[in-house]
Motif scaffolding. Structure first.
Motif, PDB file in Angstrom:
ATOM      1  N   LYS A  12      48.269  18.634  28.939  1.00  0.00           N
ATOM      2  CA  LYS A  12      48.776  19.768  29.725  1.00  0.00           C
ATOM      3  C   LYS A  12      47.816  20.954  29.676  1.00  0.00           C
ATOM      4  O   LYS A  12      47.484  21.543  30.715  1.00  0.00           O
ATOM      5  N   TYR A  13      47.378  21.319  28.472  1.00  0.00           N
ATOM      6  CA  TYR A  13      46.596  22.548  28.316  1.00  0.00           C
ATOM      7  C   TYR A  13      45.091  22.327  28.459  1.00  0.00           C
ATOM      8  O   TYR A  13      44.357  23.263  28.772  1.00  0.00           O
ATOM      9  N   TYR A  59      43.388  25.022  16.520  1.00  0.00           N
ATOM     10  CA  TYR A  59      44.001  26.332  16.767  1.00  0.00           C
ATOM     11  C   TYR A  59      44.056  26.662  18.254  1.00  0.00           C
ATOM     12  O   TYR A  59      44.937  27.404  18.693  1.00  0.00           O
ATOM     13  N   TRP A  60      43.150  26.102  19.063  1.00  0.00           N
ATOM     14  CA  TRP A  60      43.288  26.271  20.517  1.00  0.00           C
ATOM     15  C   TRP A  60      44.635  25.716  20.971  1.00  0.00           C
ATOM     16  O   TRP A  60      45.406  26.390  21.648  1.00  0.00           O
ATOM     17  N   LEU A  61      44.879  24.448  20.615  1.00  0.00           N
ATOM     18  CA  LEU A  61      46.071  23.758  21.098  1.00  0.00           C
ATOM     19  C   LEU A  61      47.344  24.341  20.497  1.00  0.00           C
ATOM     20  O   LEU A  61      48.355  24.511  21.194  1.00  0.00           O
ATOM     21  N   GLY A  91      39.244  27.670  31.077  1.00  0.00           N
ATOM     22  CA  GLY A  91      40.084  28.430  32.001  1.00  0.00           C
ATOM     23  C   GLY A  91      41.012  29.434  31.363  1.00  0.00           C
ATOM     24  O   GLY A  91      41.944  29.921  32.018  1.00  0.00           O
ATOM     25  N   TYR A  92      40.768  29.790  30.102  1.00  0.00           N
ATOM     26  CA  TYR A  92      41.670  30.714  29.413  1.00  0.00           C
ATOM     27  C   TYR A  92      41.015  32.073  29.175  1.00  0.00           C
ATOM     28  O   TYR A  92      39.794  32.185  29.081  1.00  0.00           O
ATOM     29  N   GLU A  93      41.872  33.092  29.091  1.00  0.00           N
ATOM     30  CA  GLU A  93      41.418  34.475  28.941  1.00  0.00           C
ATOM     31  C   GLU A  93      41.191  34.796  27.468  1.00  0.00           C
ATOM     32  O   GLU A  93      42.044  34.521  26.625  1.00  0.00           O
TER      33      GLU A  93
END
Length: 666
Positions: A12-13, A59-61, A91-93
């Motif tokens: 998903k992420y 830690y990202w997930l 794609g993350y801030e």
């Protein structure tokens, strides 16, 4: 929370990463899943895994799955920038705050964050920033309920007993207590590192309220793919002659040499010069270089423009070079932990590497007297520094921490021994303020001519934290103009005019305890080196020291799936299963009515049935035969028709292939 589908969350992420994994025929490791699951179940967690094991993805997930903001506390600017780039690619801030961003830009970034104009998934920050930047803390407090995870990278730096102790790591709990005082929405804490001994684990668990049940160690802590070679010499000339011989043997391979000394004879600069004269593509790497220069060296090393790096331990935490083939310790490390973490720079994404440690008896003594002992301040330094901070007066003082190396060295001892306390992360004076549109702040500003914060506090009778918070509020509401960004200033309170004889004795004892502990760590490491162990035996001794269970110490051979197994024959079997797409688990406990056994391989077939594969490597020896007879009886009585067996021999590959073909037809 129900059953957590970590693979589903990964897809998903991180769909792009998931596709990459699929194309490479790999997946999330079971260990990664277990840590993510533990965090998502709401537990403060300590994760201990080998270098190159994929801790960033943990830690990202975890952070994204908790559906909030993650603060990542990381020790190096280069590492922060590298992680920022990687996460943004997904794609993350990301919001980053560090010393190479101008002070004014930092203020603007934090203003936008506080006002909700910027909504990061991750905030990267150093422990020093956490501990000294009051404006950062104020802004975090405004959005504290959105922060779901505090990830502390290289968490071993917290422990005052460790080789990489960073004093401001120790202040992270104070930051959390300050932000979340009286709050019900305290974020989960996740600490990550590669090597810790039991004393350091206790230190970290106490600081971050981590239950021992939530200390999760990877079974693969032993890096047996790195061949350990111990070379002891009578004198430095013999050692240096062998060193240049090794560099010639491994010429054109990617080599990392640890020295610890920057300058002088046989230091980084000296040996780099010698290597260049001998025709090696070499450079030095140490803490006196700017982070920009160090990052450039790392990039050149990755791109094979450099073959040999001579480094202090500044080349360590978080630096990810996939193909280092040789690690040489030209100077002896100070502990098992330091040694194992540093050789872990090798073989990150290649099958094997060589690690050499070269030493003499003189090196051991020099390590104690010139490196360990001198890393601590003596009582004269402490007294002089304390007088400089306090001017021999009790009360509030401003402290420009980053402008004085002596203060950086001594401050932890003053804080830990109740000589000083930090009252506020504030400002040194109000001269930076202009165009004030908040009446209360204007009254405070006009209270003194000098605008010094200590004079202002005395004149107004206000608490330093109250004044500081009022300034921060005015900045966020744009009711004041800053002439420059906030300087890093601690407002401390001195408890006594000077260090008394009694306090001096207390400090001596405090420091001596730590010195002797570090001497013992070095003595134990030397004991292991002097034992003349083979590479495998040395790995296993280190594994025992690091807390790897005895049962798992024999797992020394790597498979394609990433498991560690006990024999080369089991590598063949595991790799064939993996290449044929057959799902298996190695040494998974199998329970029956009155106990449990452990098959070599538990195989899940396409129809959902399980088979148990035992490879009999020592059949024909009395003890082995007796144990196998008992185990075979358990299979016959409890798991009939589910056992498959292969035997040790030159035709193991053929036997395994035939059995796998049979399993695929079931």
């Amino acid at each position: 929370m129900g059953i957590i589908n970590v693979d589903g969350l990964f897809n998903k992420y991180f769909p792009n990463l998931a596709n990459e994994f699929l194309l490479k025929g790999c997946s999330l490791k079971d260990f990664q899943k277990s840590v993510v699951t533990n965090v998502l179940e709401g537990n403060n967690t300590l994760c201990i895994m080998p270098t190159g094991g994929g801790k960033s993805l943990i830690y990202w997930l975890s952070g994204l799955s908790l559906q909030g903001i993650t603060i990542v506390i990381s020790p190096l600017i280069a590492l922060i920038d590298e992680q920022t780039e990687k996460i943004r690619e997904q794609g993350y801030e990301v919001l980053t705050i560090h010393g190479e961003i101008s002070a004014n830009k930092q203020v603007n970034i934090l203003k936008k964050f506080s006002n909700g104009e910027v909504n990061p998934d991750f905030i990267f920050v150093s422990p020093e920033r956490i501990s000294t930047d009051g404006f950062f803390e104020y802004c975090i407090r405004l959005r504290k309920d959105e922060i779901k995870l505090i990830a502390i990278d290289e968490v071993h730096c917290v422990s005052q007993w460790g080789f990489s102790f960073r004093p401001f790591y120790k202040r992270i709990p104070e930051f959390l207590d300050s932000v979340y005082k009286h709050s019900e929405s305290v974020p989960i804490t996740l600490g990550l590192t590669a090597t810790l001994n039991s004393k350091e684990i206790t230190d970290i668990c106490n600081d971050f309220r981590i239950d021992k049940d939530n200390v999760i160690k990877d079974d693969a802590l032993i890096r047996s793919e790195i061949a350990l070679k111990v070379l002891k010499f009578e004198n430095e000339k013999e050692k240096e002659d062998k060193f240049w011989e090794l560099l010639n043997i491994h010429k054109n391979e990617k080599i990392l040499v640890y020295l610890y000394r920057k300058y002088h004879q046989r230091g980084v600069e000296n040996l780099t010069k010698d290597a260049l004269e001998r025709g090696f593509k070499a450079t030095g790497f140490h803490g006196d270089m700017s982070s920009k220069d160090r990052q450039e060296i790392i990039n050149r090393y990755k791109n094979n423009d450099i073959d040999v790096i001579f480094a202090t331990n500044a080349f360590g935490m978080g630096i990810d070079i996939p193909d280092i083939k040789v690690v040489i310790h030209f100077m002896i490390p100070e502990s098992v932990e330091q040694y194992y973490q540093e050789i872990g720079r090798g073989a990150r994404d290649i099958p094997a590497a060589n690690a050499y440690v070269l030493y003499t008896n003189k090196n051991i003594q020099v390590k104690k007297t010139h490196f360990i002992d001198r890393s601590f301040p003596n009582i004269e330094e402490l007294k002089e520094c304390y007088n400089k901070i306090t001017s021999n007066k009790i009360g509030l003082k401003t402290l420009q921490y980053f402008e004085d190396e002596t203060i950086q060295k001594c401050l932890p001892y003053f804080l830990d021994n109740d000589l000083l306390s930090i009252r506020c992360k504030g400002v040194s004076n109000l001269k930076m303020l202009s165009d004030i549109k908040l009446q209360e702040l204007e009254d405070i500003f006009n209270a003194t001519k000098t605008k010094g914060i200590i004079t202002t506090i005395k004149k107004t009778g206000l608490d330093p934290q109250y004044i500081t918070n009022l300034i921060y509020l005015a900045v966020l509401q744009e009711k004041v103009t800053l002439q420059k960004g906030f300087p890093k200033c601690l407002i401390v309170e001195s408890k006594c005019k000077n260090i008394s004889d009694e306090k001096a004795e207390q400090l001596k004892e405090y420091i001596e305890e730590k010195k002797q502990y570090k001497h013992k760590l070095l003595d134990y490491f030397v004991y292991l080196l002097d034992e003349d162990n083979s590479s495998i035996q040395l790995h296993q001794e280190i594994g025992k020291y690091l807390g790897v269970p005895k049962f798992k110490l024999g797992r020394i051979y790597s498979t394609l799936k990433g498991d560690k197994v006990r024999s080369k024959s089991e590598v063949i079997i595991a790799n064939l299963l993996y290449e044929n797409g057959i799902e298996y688990e190695y040494e998974k406990k199998l329970f029956y009515r009155s106990g449990k056994i452990v098959p070599d391989f538990t195989i899940t077939l396409s129809n959902g049935r399980e088979k148990y594969w035992e490879h009999l490597g020592m059949i024909g020896t009395e003890k082995y035969d007796k144990r196998w007879t008992q185990k075979l009886k358990i299979y016959q009585e409890n798991f009939p028709d589910q056992l498959e067996v292969t035997y040790e021999g030159a035709t193991i590959s053929d036997s395994a292939k035939r059995l796998i073909e049979q399993l695929k037809r079931i």
